[in-house]
Design a protein around this motif. Structure first.
Motif, PDB file in Angstrom:
ATOM      1  N   ALA A 253       0.937  -1.220  -0.145  1.00 62.57           N
ATOM      2  CA  ALA A 253      -0.053  -0.233   0.013  1.00 62.57           C
ATOM      3  C   ALA A 253       0.828   1.201   0.028  1.00 62.57           C
ATOM      4  O   ALA A 253       0.553   2.238  -0.706  1.00 62.57           O
ATOM      5  CB  ALA A 253      -0.786   0.089   1.430  1.00 62.57           C
ATOM      6  N   ASP A 254       1.886   1.073   0.817  1.00 62.21           N
ATOM      7  CA  ASP A 254       2.606   2.314   0.897  1.00 62.21           C
ATOM      8  C   ASP A 254       3.571   2.516  -0.572  1.00 62.21           C
ATOM      9  O   ASP A 254       3.944   3.494  -0.931  1.00 62.21           O
ATOM     10  CB  ASP A 254       3.860   2.275   1.984  1.00 62.21           C
ATOM     11  N   THR A 255       3.837   1.387  -1.180  1.00 63.41           N
ATOM     12  CA  THR A 255       4.635   1.699  -2.528  1.00 63.41           C
ATOM     13  C   THR A 255       3.771   2.022  -3.502  1.00 63.41           C
ATOM     14  O   THR A 255       4.202   2.989  -4.172  1.00 63.41           O
ATOM     15  CB  THR A 255       5.211   0.001  -2.702  1.00 63.41           C
ATOM     16  N   ARG A 256       2.357   1.710  -3.614  1.00 60.28           N
ATOM     17  CA  ARG A 256       1.349   2.254  -4.256  1.00 60.28           C
ATOM     18  C   ARG A 256       1.371   3.876  -4.214  1.00 60.28           C
ATOM     19  O   ARG A 256       1.375   4.554  -5.185  1.00 60.28           O
ATOM     20  CB  ARG A 256       0.022   1.621  -4.237  1.00 60.28           C
ATOM     21  N   ALA A 257       1.271   4.292  -3.041  1.00 56.17           N
ATOM     22  CA  ALA A 257       1.302   5.647  -2.651  1.00 56.17           C
ATOM     23  C   ALA A 257       2.578   6.496  -3.045  1.00 56.17           C
ATOM     24  O   ALA A 257       2.592   7.632  -3.758  1.00 56.17           O
ATOM     25  CB  ALA A 257       1.127   5.950  -1.217  1.00 56.17           C
TER      26      ALA A 257
ATOM     27  N   GLY B  93       7.932  -8.002   0.561  1.00 55.62           N
ATOM     28  CA  GLY B  93       7.398  -8.878   0.007  1.00 55.62           C
ATOM     29  C   GLY B  93       7.527  -9.258  -1.371  1.00 55.62           C
ATOM     30  O   GLY B  93       6.951 -10.276  -2.012  1.00 55.62           O
ATOM     31  N   GLY B  94       8.035  -8.250  -2.190  1.00 58.20           N
ATOM     32  CA  GLY B  94       8.157  -8.175  -3.645  1.00 58.20           C
ATOM     33  C   GLY B  94       6.781  -8.099  -4.208  1.00 58.20           C
ATOM     34  O   GLY B  94       5.802  -7.963  -3.852  1.00 58.20           O
TER      35      GLY B  94
ATOM     36  N   ALA C 263      -1.834  -8.381  -1.876  1.00 59.42           N
ATOM     37  CA  ALA C 263      -2.542  -7.210  -1.268  1.00 59.42           C
ATOM     38  C   ALA C 263      -3.623  -6.760  -2.302  1.00 59.42           C
ATOM     39  O   ALA C 263      -4.320  -5.789  -1.989  1.00 59.42           O
ATOM     40  CB  ALA C 263      -1.410  -6.160  -1.107  1.00 59.42           C
ATOM     41  N   GLY C 264      -3.802  -7.327  -3.485  1.00 55.28           N
ATOM     42  CA  GLY C 264      -4.909  -7.151  -4.467  1.00 55.28           C
ATOM     43  C   GLY C 264      -4.425  -6.375  -5.417  1.00 55.28           C
ATOM     44  O   GLY C 264      -5.266  -5.727  -6.367  1.00 55.28           O
TER      45      GLY C 264
END
Length: 172
Positions: A9-13, A87-88, A95-96
């Motif tokens: 989620a933080d990577t998406r952000a 987690g790559g 996480a969807g």
């Protein structure tokens, strides 16, 4: 240098805020499945990475390669803020978040090595048990090759599989 891990989620952000996502897996793995927008720069080509000073997030399949190579990745970032997708791509998918999958691409080379080595060992054992004990040598030969590959980092079976016709498209 320790790179901070980011959740999916933080990577998406971070990506939405302008971070570049760098996939350090091999080109064969990237061709089969990738995160949309990820740039493929395999570990052995990290010196080719050009950073513009903006944040960079590195990822691999499970997070192991990025964790083991964190110092090298931090150096490749050239002083830019650098992170690791915890987690790559496996965690990203769980996480969807979307991935681009191309099942027409060949399996990753290491999976092909595992399948081939396993089949050869099993064949050697079965032939050794039911045909002639000399066939156990096939299993011993494959085992010795795997030990050699682990010790030296050079895998003859992987190199042979890499030039097979079904793998040429991914390597191009």
């Amino acid at each position: 240098m320790t790179l901070a891990p980011l959740s999916p989620a933080d990577t998406r952000a971070a990506i939405d805020a302008g971070a570049r996502l760098i996939d350090i897996r091999g080109s064969d793995e990237h061709a089969r499945e990738r995160i949309p927008g990820a740039i493929n720069v395999p570990l052995d080509r990290l010196r080719d990475l050009q950073c513009d000073g903006g944040p960079v997030v590195f990822h691999c399949k499970s997070g192991m390669r990025t964790a083991v190579n964190a110092v090298q990745l931090g150096e490749a970032a050239g002083g830019a803020p650098a992170y690791i997708l915890e987690g790559g791509i496996d965690a990203w998918r769980q996480a969807g978040h979307p991935t681009v999958t191309d099942r027409s691409q060949p399996l990753e080379i290491m999976r092909q090595v595992q399948i081939t080595a396993g089949a050869l060992v099993l064949t050697g054992v079965l032939l050794g048990m039911f045909v002639a004990p000399g066939f156990f040598g096939l299993s011993a030969f494959v085992g010795a090759g795997l030990v050699f590959a682990g010790v030296t980092g050079w895998c003859g079976m992987a190199n042979l599989l890499r030039v097979m016709p079904w793998n040429r498209r991914a390597a191009a």
